[in-house]
Scaffold this active site. Structure first.
Site, PDB file in Angstrom:
ATOM      1  N   ASP A 185       2.897 -20.421-115.836  1.00 52.99           N
ATOM      2  CA  ASP A 185       1.813 -20.893-116.763  1.00 52.99           C
ATOM      3  C   ASP A 185       2.018 -22.506-117.322  1.00 52.99           C
ATOM      4  OD1 ASP A 185      -0.460 -19.122-116.946  1.00 52.99           O
ATOM      5  OD2 ASP A 185       0.891 -17.751-118.057  1.00 52.99           O
ATOM      6  N   TYR A 199      -5.494 -15.701-122.044  1.00 56.35           N
ATOM      7  CA  TYR A 199      -4.753 -15.280-122.733  1.00 56.35           C
ATOM      8  C   TYR A 199      -4.448 -16.708-123.622  1.00 56.35           C
ATOM      9  CZ  TYR A 199      -0.703 -11.939-123.778  1.00 56.35           C
ATOM     10  OH  TYR A 199      -0.170 -11.045-124.207  1.00 56.35           O
TER      11      TYR A 199
HETATM   12 NI    NI Z   1       1.176  -9.520-122.162  1.00 51.74          NI
END
Ligand code: NI
Length: 636
Positions: free
Chosen positions: A296, A382
């Site tokens: 990420d 997220y």
């Molecule tokens: Ni997770």
């Protein structure tokens, strides 16, 4: 535009003007096509030596680095531009790996799929005729997919809105995935067969969750005399602590030059500390998930995804906010306000003792408080929160907060599996890991440090009458290969970052102890795509000698579609000495996330992190001089 370097610090972030000037200089080279886009821009960070040689107010060479991708060339590029002269210094086409995903890629995926007959036919087969209700989620492909062996390839899958403002993650379009070549617009549709789309809503917005609690009373934080910290540009001083911060477009929040004022000595602890990269492998074999192992930081330039924070929501109390400048994919820089939050928090008791034999004496108790430096980043579904804490007793802590919406699949049979447990009646969520690798460029009481591992062992030599004997065994980790270590909570394992040439009054090297939390290591095969690209997660500890170019645990800013092997696993091949020299400590930690019903439809914060605590760095408890709080006195 030439920057007057006599008025800035070498670690000051690139300004909007500086980024715009760099882009203009790059465009003037005529190297790029009209279709080229930009992933990020930042000032080139000076090395330890360059920083040490810098005199405030003196001019210095200042460079800006810009990374982007040109679909016409089918390649990514990295350009450095001198802010001092305005000239392009280096222009490099990158051969291995590509620039991080950015807005331009997302738009390219949407455009490629919008009018694509096979994609739309696959949706129609599922009864979806109104494609305006389809939410497409573009993802990094991981390694180059065999079905599309060249080009800047994204994978995309989709969800179906029941209404335009709902939580579409409740309605996955299972079994349908597209590969999109952003360079050419080519699409490969991969349809694994129609699976009924669930129709149970899973809402979390306050206007969609009925019966909101009405018994939560206000909890206000007031500091009538203001906070105890002082901010000067990008430097912060608070309770003997001194540090500088910046926001890196890939690594996110960066701490520089962390020092502690100890009497008349200014004692360094960290030269620099930041996330280096992270990897999130998914362990389910379904077509929507088996290929996922998000890097990420490197693949999505996590730093640029920093939220603009809101007082009273993200942060509470007397807050100071730092803004950050980022480069848009169109080459236009923007300032995002309130990206870094700085505040103080009460943190319970710092220390206490009541003399039980002398009830006439008042208990001695001190309140703990901590300085919090934080950012929150949104990457697709997220959220990652980064929280650095500084305490009154010399402790530093890093806490990651994981929240947002978990990745899901449709469990058509309503059963789920041991690799993807049910979280709701027809929704399963694959088991996955979040492994973070922090790069700690340490300087404990000076530049030359040695890491010493300590394990507590049982002493079973017959000399202990009642049998209980414990000893702490210290082992210096003198080379890179010897310093590849994993946690061992059963042995109370920790790692001391010592300074052999600075001893305390007991004659021992001063140290800061890296105290790990219980953490998994990487659970993927070494020769798999995730194992190769996220090899830094194979060990919880790595130590390398400081080398200015060794910034990333992975392929860093060119992790996208990189085959792997770069970063830490390659650095340590030379097995260099890390004994009593300038070193970098890399700590990988995280969680293996076995999703549970309570993680749905939005996940309550899960925590992970590590602590750096003084170990013989001070001669005694350094917080004896913290006075009792005023309320404590008044209570007598
Ligand atoms: Ni997770």
């Amino acid at each position: 535009m030439a920057v007057d370097t006599t008025t800035i610090h070498p670690l000051d972030p690139a300004s909007v003007d500086e980024l715009a000037a760099a882009v203009a200089a790059i465009r003037a080279t005529d190297e790029l096509s009209e279709r080229a886009f930009f992933a990020f821009g930042q000032r080139v960070e000076p090395s330890r030596d360059e920083l040490a040689a810098h005199t405030p107010g003196a001019p210095f060479d200042r460079m800006v680095s810009v990374v982007g991708h040109d679909p016409e060339a089918g390649k990514s590029f990295e350009v450095t531009v001198s802010s001092s002269t305005g000239d392009v210094s280096t222009f490099t086409w990158v051969d291995e790996g590509q620039a991080p995903i950015c807005d331009a890629d997302v738009i390219a995926v949407y455009m490629a799929l919008a009018e694509h007959n096979e994609w739309n036919a696959a949706l129609a087969k599922r009864g979806i005729d109104d494609t305006s209700l389809v939410h497409i989620e573009p993802w990094m492909a991981g390694v180059q997919p065999p079905e599309m062996p060249t080009g800047r390839v994204m994978r995309a899958f989709a969800f179906l809105h029941r209404d335009p403002d709902d939580n579409y993650y409740a309605y996955p379009i299972e079994g349908l995935i597209a590969l999109v070549n952003v360079d050419t617009g080519d699409v490969v549709v991969d349809d694994h067969g129609v699976v009924p789309i669930p129709d149970t809503p899973a809402e979390y917005a306050s206007d969609r969750v009925p019966d909101q609690r009405d018994d939560i009373k206000p909890l206000d934080i007031t500091q009538p005399e203001g906070p105890s910290f002082v901010v000067d540009d990008h430097t912060i001083t608070w309770q003997n602590w001194h540090l500088r911060i910046s926001v890196h477009p890939v690594e996110g929040l960066v701490l520089h030059d962390v020092r502690y004022r100890d009497g008349d000595r200014d004692r360094p602890i960290l030269h620099r500390a930041a996330l280096s990269d992270m990897v999130v492998p998914y362990g389910d074999a379904s077509p929507l998930h088996y290929w996922k192992h998000a890097l990420d930081a490197g693949e999505t330039s996590l730093g640029q995804s920093a939220n603009s924070l809101t007082l009273g929501c993200d942060c509470l109390g007397e807050i100071y906010y730092f803004d950050a400048a980022f480069l848009g994919s169109d080459g236009v820089p923007i300032v995002r306000e309130n990206t870094v939050c700085l505040h103080e928090e009460d943190f319970g008791i710092l220390w206490k003792h009541t003399n039980p034999f002398r009830p006439d004496l008042a208990p001695e108790v001190r309140r703990s408080r901590r300085l919090v430096v934080s950012t929150i980043h949104t990457i697709g579904n997220y959220e990652y929160g980064f929280y650095w804490y500084f305490y009154l007793d010399g402790t530093i802590q890093l806490e990651m907060k994981l929240t947002g919406i978990i990745g899901v699949s449709v469990a058509a049979d309503g059963v789920g599996s041991d690799t993807s447990p049910l979280v709701a009646p027809s929704i399963s969520s694959p088991i996955h890991q979040h492994m973070f690798c922090f790069r700690l460029d340490v300087a404990v009481d000076g530049p030359a440090n040695t890491v010493v591992e300590t394990n507590v062992e049982v002493v079973d030599d017959g000399a202990h009458p009642y049998g209980a004997g414990f000893r702490s065994v210290a082992t210096p980790l003198r080379t890179e290969q010897a310093a590849m270590r994993n946690i061992d909570p059963a042995a109370s394992r920790s790692w001391r970052i010592t300074n052999p040439s600075s001893t305390n009054q007991l004659g021992n090297p001063v140290a800061y102890k890296l105290l790990p939390q219980a953490s998994p290591t990487f659970m993927v095969p070494e020769n798999s795509p995730a194992g190769q690209r996220g090899g830094f997660a194979r060990h919880n500890l790595w130590v390398t000698p400081y080398e200015a170019g060794e910034q990333y645990a992975s392929a860093g800013a060119f992790s996208m579609l990189h085959p792997g092997g770069a970063g830490l696993p390659s650095y340590v091949q030379a097995d260099r000495s890390v004994d009593d020299t300038e070193i970098v400590v890399w700590h990988t930690f995280g969680v293996t996330h076995v999703p549970r019903p309570e993680d749905w439809p939005v996940m309550p914060v899960e925590y992970t992190g590590f602590t750096l605590m003084p170990y013989g760095f001070f001669e005694q408890n350094p917080s004896l001089d913290v006075p009792p709080s005023a309320a404590c006195h008044a209570g007598h």
